[in-house]
Design an enzyme around this catalytic site. Structure first.
Site, PDB file in Angstrom:
ATOM      1  CG  HIS A 159      29.585  -6.213   4.942  1.00  0.00           C
ATOM      2  ND1 HIS A 159      30.049  -5.474   3.871  1.00  0.00           N
ATOM      3  CD2 HIS A 159      28.256  -6.383   4.743  1.00  0.00           C
ATOM      4  CE1 HIS A 159      29.041  -5.203   3.059  1.00  0.00           C
ATOM      5  NE2 HIS A 159      27.941  -5.743   3.570  1.00  0.00           N
ATOM      6  CE  LYS A 166      42.903  14.341  11.592  1.00  0.00           C
ATOM      7  NZ  LYS A 166      43.166  15.675  11.008  1.00  0.00           N
TER       8      LYS A 166
END
Length: 535
Positions: A185, A391
């Site tokens: 990953h 955000k």
């Protein structure tokens, strides 16, 4: 890996064909949003779509590259999700991560089996081909593994780029077709060369340019708002948080006086916040705000109530009533502006489309910071210019357009406000005590430049009294509990190890300056087992 079906995400792209885009097909990975954010950190736009998205849909979107996410399944099990196999033949660079790599191998004629030895956590990557995808990724870099399956036979045309001690095919490529796979990953912080790998894919393989910037977003948002709204009026319920404040700025920049901002003061805000918010928008940003003083109504609504869930329900219900009344008084409005962010778009299953215009309409307003929703008969069309942003990107936009730091980096504040930081019954006296105590805590945090060290810092008032002594007088007053925590995302949290002299200063000031308090305690409980808020 336990077989399970990956959740379906929105298949409505929020990007457009004029913007360079890396598309992420989501197979239920816990890291899909993190992949998108890592791509955006390279200043290239990324978009998460369902694994069900067809090759034809992708062709119309014209992405510069495609990433196939990881997922909780094993490709050789029955009933697991698959992508359209025509995706491999679009002529667009593709990067498969973990499950995405296994799916790629299987659909292109290779073979995946359960590994003899699973590999989880950190693993050293030995690089066999340091070019292309692995340029500038150091040999021996630590990468984050999370798999129990392994590629045992490569499809025709593929080469091994890297391996680990347990995984012969840790990175693979078909250079001619520009199709790549990695078993690890690269998007997680634990993968040392992960960002370099992602930049290689985005810049060198997909030939993207860094055009996804705050400035270009603001320009696009203003243009899109004007195109959508035309000469119609827009209503925005302003809360004072970074999302609604940034939204107000963008809307006013785009449509000026067609925007009407409404701020409902329910009486549960922190000391001086309502006045500060209204003054800031009116005087500094020249954005008119319709101030609604509903303090008495909300206080009456929760009179005598001690159950926290009942408090929330009643506050939400009263908010709906006030919103209905005020929107009627200030209206009519065609559009309701909402601070919907990209994670809301990905996870939302409540989208409703107007059959005549094709626009999203508000069957219910997004929860007012968990306060409540609007009834279904208020059918506004939605304006959501922040719906492409995460955000942290909203904060960057807010900072760029000149919003003050107190808004940009404002700690999370619950919609019911101080009502759920007063344990038990809410009274005007208790509200004033808590406002003053909380104000002192925030003053000292700012004075000692600690604000950005914490996720949240606030005071809680308990519904009991204890004996104390001040001078020669016996007191019988309330205790205040200080709650200061550190966190990355609010899902888990730990209590902050603040200096004792800081606690001493705050405690002395509260006891000496706040009438009705004679004791201060510090909450040293993590989440879990506790929650961040007390109610």
């Amino acid at each position: 890996m336990t077989p399970q079906t990956a959740p379906a995400q929105s298949t409505q792209p929020v990007g457009d064909v004029n913007r360079q885009t890396i598309v992420i097909l989501d197979f239920g990975s816990q890291y899909s949003q993190l992949i998108a954010r890592r791509i955006r950190e390279t200043q290239v736009y990324s978009e998460i779509l369902s694994y069900r998205t067809s090759a034809e849909q992708l062709r119309k979107l014209q992405p510069k590259g495609i990433i196939i996410s990881g997922g909780p399944n094993s490709v050789y099990d029955s009933g697991v999700p698959h992508c359209d196999p025509e995706i491999w033949h679009l002529g667009v660079p593709v990067l498969g991560i973990c499950y995405g790599m296994h799916l790629m191998v299987q659909q292109l004629g290779g073979e995946v089996k359960r590994a003899e030895r699973a590999e989880y956590g950190k693993s050293s990557l030995t690089i066999d081909d340091p070019t292309d995808l692995l340029t500038n990724v150091e040999d021996g870099s630590i990468m984050w593994m999370s798999h129990g399956d392994s590629v045992v036979r490569l499809p025709e045309g593929f080469d091994i780029l890297a391996h680990t001690q347990n995984t012969p095919c840790a990175a693979i490529a078909d250079h001619q077709s520009k199709i790549y796979g990695v078993q690890f990953h690269p998007e997680v912080v634990h993968s040392e060369g992960g960002i370099a790998l992602i930049r290689n894919f985005v810049y060198h393989i997909c030939n993207c340019e860094p055009t996804w910037t705050t400035e270009t977003f603001v320009e696009e948002a203003v243009r899109e708002i004007r195109g959508q709204v035309g000469d119609k009026r827009v209503l925005l319920a302003l809360s004072g948080g970074v999302d609604s404040s940034t939204l107000a700025f963008l809307l006013h920049k785009a449509i000026g006086d067609q925007l009407v901002c409404m701020f409902i003061d329910q009486g549960f805000m922190r000391k001086n916040e309502p006045e500060r918010l209204v003054k800031l928008f009116r005087d500094q940003f020249h954005i008119p705000v319709s101030y609604v003083d509903a303090r008495e109504r909300f206080l009456q609504a929760v009179e005598g109530v001690v159950d926290p869930e009942e408090k929330r329900r009643l506050i939400g219900h009263e908010f709906i009533k006030v919103f209905e009344e005020e929107s009627t008084r200030l209206g009519p409005f065609d559009y309701l502006a909402q601070g919907t962010l990209y994670p809301d778009v990905i996870e939302s299953a409540n989208t409703n489309i107007d059959p005549q215009t094709g626009e999203r309409v508000a069957v219910k307003i997004k929860s007012h910071h968990n306060v409540g929703g609007l009834p279904s008969n208020l059918r506004f069309k939605l304006v959501e210019p922040l719906r492409r942003l995460f955000k942290d990107e909203v904060r960057e936009v807010a900072r760029n357009v000149g919003l003050p730091d107190e808004i940009v980096n404002r700690h999370p504040f619950p919609g019911p406000g101080l009502a759920i930081r007063i344990i038990g019954e809410i009274t005007e006296e208790r509200l004033e005590i808590l406002r003053d105590a909380d104000f002192i805590l925030r003053q000292e945090i700012n004075r000692q430049q600690l604000y950005h060290h914490f996720w949240q810092a606030f005071a809680v008032l308990l519904p009991l009294r204890s004996v104390g002594v001040m001078g020669d007088q016996r007191t019988y007053a309330y205790p205040v509990v200080l709650r200061i925590i550190t966190s990355e995302d609010g899902m888990t949290a730990d209590w902050a190890r603040v200096p004792y002299d800081f606690l001493e200063t705050v405690s002395n000031r509260i006891v000496n300056e706040v009438r009705g308090v004679n004791r201060v305690a510090y909450d040293v409980t993590s989440k879990p087992p506790a929650t961040i808020e007390w109610e």
